[in-house]
Design a protein around this motif. Structure first.
Motif: not given
Length: 424
Positions: A368-375, A230-234, A351-355, A257-258
């Motif tokens: 890009r920071t949310p994506l690195y954090a999610a990874a 959800l962090a990524v999707e947001t 899910a809401p926490v991630g968003a 693709a996903e």
């Protein structure tokens, strides 16, 4: 596969198509009534509230009720429910409160249906892990194809014919599903426990998950995964536009693709489980998800980003087959509804926490920071849950469940890990 599974698969496929139609149609209907983002968010959030409010209690009720009857009654009820907003659309009486109420009640019906379906499948097929993996692979694949590919564009197209049309189409899908489920064979009901209060039974189901390290590991995967995804999707749409230069059409291809990766992952999940062992396969899919999101964050162009999302989707698709199949093989029948709903509730609450996390990190730092954090979160979760869902632990739980010959397994029989619970 047994004949009854074909009818169950057909019912869930038809129902998933209707879900995809309404998933696209409800927000678009709301958009015809208001442009207020908060009002639109209320309609979207209303569908998830039942899991947050009644998740564990719903599982306790499903464990008390006849599961086949629960399935077809919930579908029939949702078919009748959708007639109300369809009639309101014809009479030009639609409103945001009505759509929010419909979304909430559809979500409540979905809670009972999904929980009962998870509990009914091992009753129908037995507890053979390989058979359950094959069944879940077919169910998840059909669900992804219908609700992810066919349903949303069909909902948008039907809406162009009239505001009531997609709602009536969804009602018909629920009615057909109810008729198919009604024809399924009856199965023996689990041995009832000593009559306790509903709240006490719900707490017992939740405690069963948290005391067993294997079940807890299986529950943590989607919960932590939802925070990351959800962090990524947001921020994904903004990331695709600003950093990758992707237009609206290209963004749709990125999501496709996903979804395509998800279908592939569901298709090969059983093969991965046989080749690597279920525990190792779950660890590998978790690592693949984390590395794929890391690749997405560093992607220099849309092609690399699409490949990364396809790999991530494949990991998620395989996980949604292997994890539930293992849970269905080792959890006693009389606890299946509560264990399944507890795991699903943890995922929905996360899910809401991630968003929120994704939005805050993007605003405070960089897109890009949310994506690195999610990874980082996904890879850390891989390291933590690797021992909790190891092959050794999986095999021990399957051996403990093997003597049980069906749903009449006594309540005192627990997975091997419960006899000497580990400290987290």
């Amino acid at each position: 596969m047994p004949t009854g599974f074909g009818r169950l698969w057909s019912a869930q496929t038809v129902s998933s198509l209707g879900d995809g139609v309404s998933h696209a149609a409800l927000p678009l209907l709301a958009l015809t009534l208001t442009r207020d983002p908060m009002a639109l968010a209320v309609v979207t959030a209303a569908g998830t509230l039942p899991w947050l409010l009644f998740g564990v209690l719903g599982g306790a009720l499903v464990d008390r009720w006849d599961r086949r009857r629960t399935l077809w009654v919930m579908d029939a009820a949702r078919a009748v429910l959708l007639v109300i907003p369809a009639a309101a659309a014809v009479l030009d009486a639609l409103s945001i409160p009505l759509l929010a109420a419909v979304a909430f009640l559809l979500g409540l019906g979905g809670l009972f249906f999904d929980t009962a379906a998870t509990a009914y499948l091992p009753d129908l097929l037995g507890r053979d892990p390989a058979l359950l993996e094959r069944a879940n692979s077919r169910l998840r694949g059909a669900q992804a194809a219908m609700s992810g590919f066919a349903g949303p564009p069909a909902g948008s197209a039907l809406l162009a014919l009239g505001r009531a049309v997609p709602l009536l189409a969804d009602a018909v899908s629920f009615l057909l599903s109810a008729l198919l489920v009604r024809s399924l064979p009856a199965v023996p009901r689990p041995v009832p426990e000593i009559r306790e209060s509903l709240l006490r039974q719900a707490r017992a189901g939740a405690a069963y998950v948290f005391r067993d390290r294997l079940l807890l590991g299986l529950a943590l995967r989607p919960a932590v995964g939802n925070i990351a995804f959800l962090a990524v999707e947001t921020v994904l749409a903004l990331f695709a536009h600003d950093r990758l230069g992707i237009d609206t059409y290209g963004y749709g291809l990125l999501l496709t693709a996903e979804a395509t990766g998800g279908l592939l992952g569901a298709a090969i999940a059983s093969r991965l489980g046989r080749r690597l062992g279920t525990g190792t396969a779950l660890t590998c899919t978790a690592a693949a998800e984390g590395l794929a999101v890391l690749g997405l964050a560093a992607a220099p162009d849309p092609y690399v980003a699409g490949a990364a999302l396809a790999v991530c989707g494949a990991g998620m698709g395989a996980t949604t087959v292997l994890g539930p199949s293992l849970r269905q093989a080792v959890v006693p029948a009389h606890l299946m509804g509560r264990v399944a709903s507890t795991s699903r509730m943890l995922a929905m609450c996360a899910a809401p926490v991630g968003a929120f996390l994704g939005g805050w990190l993007a605003a405070a730092y960089d897109i890009r920071t949310p994506l690195y954090a999610a990874a980082g979160l996904l890879l850390a979760m891989t390291a933590v849950t690797a021992s909790m869902t190891s092959n050794r632990r999986v095999e021990a739980a399957l051996r403990a469940a093997a003597p049980a010959d069906g749903p009449d397994r006594p309540a005192s029989k627990k997975p091997a890990e419960e006899s000497a619970p580990d400290v987290l």
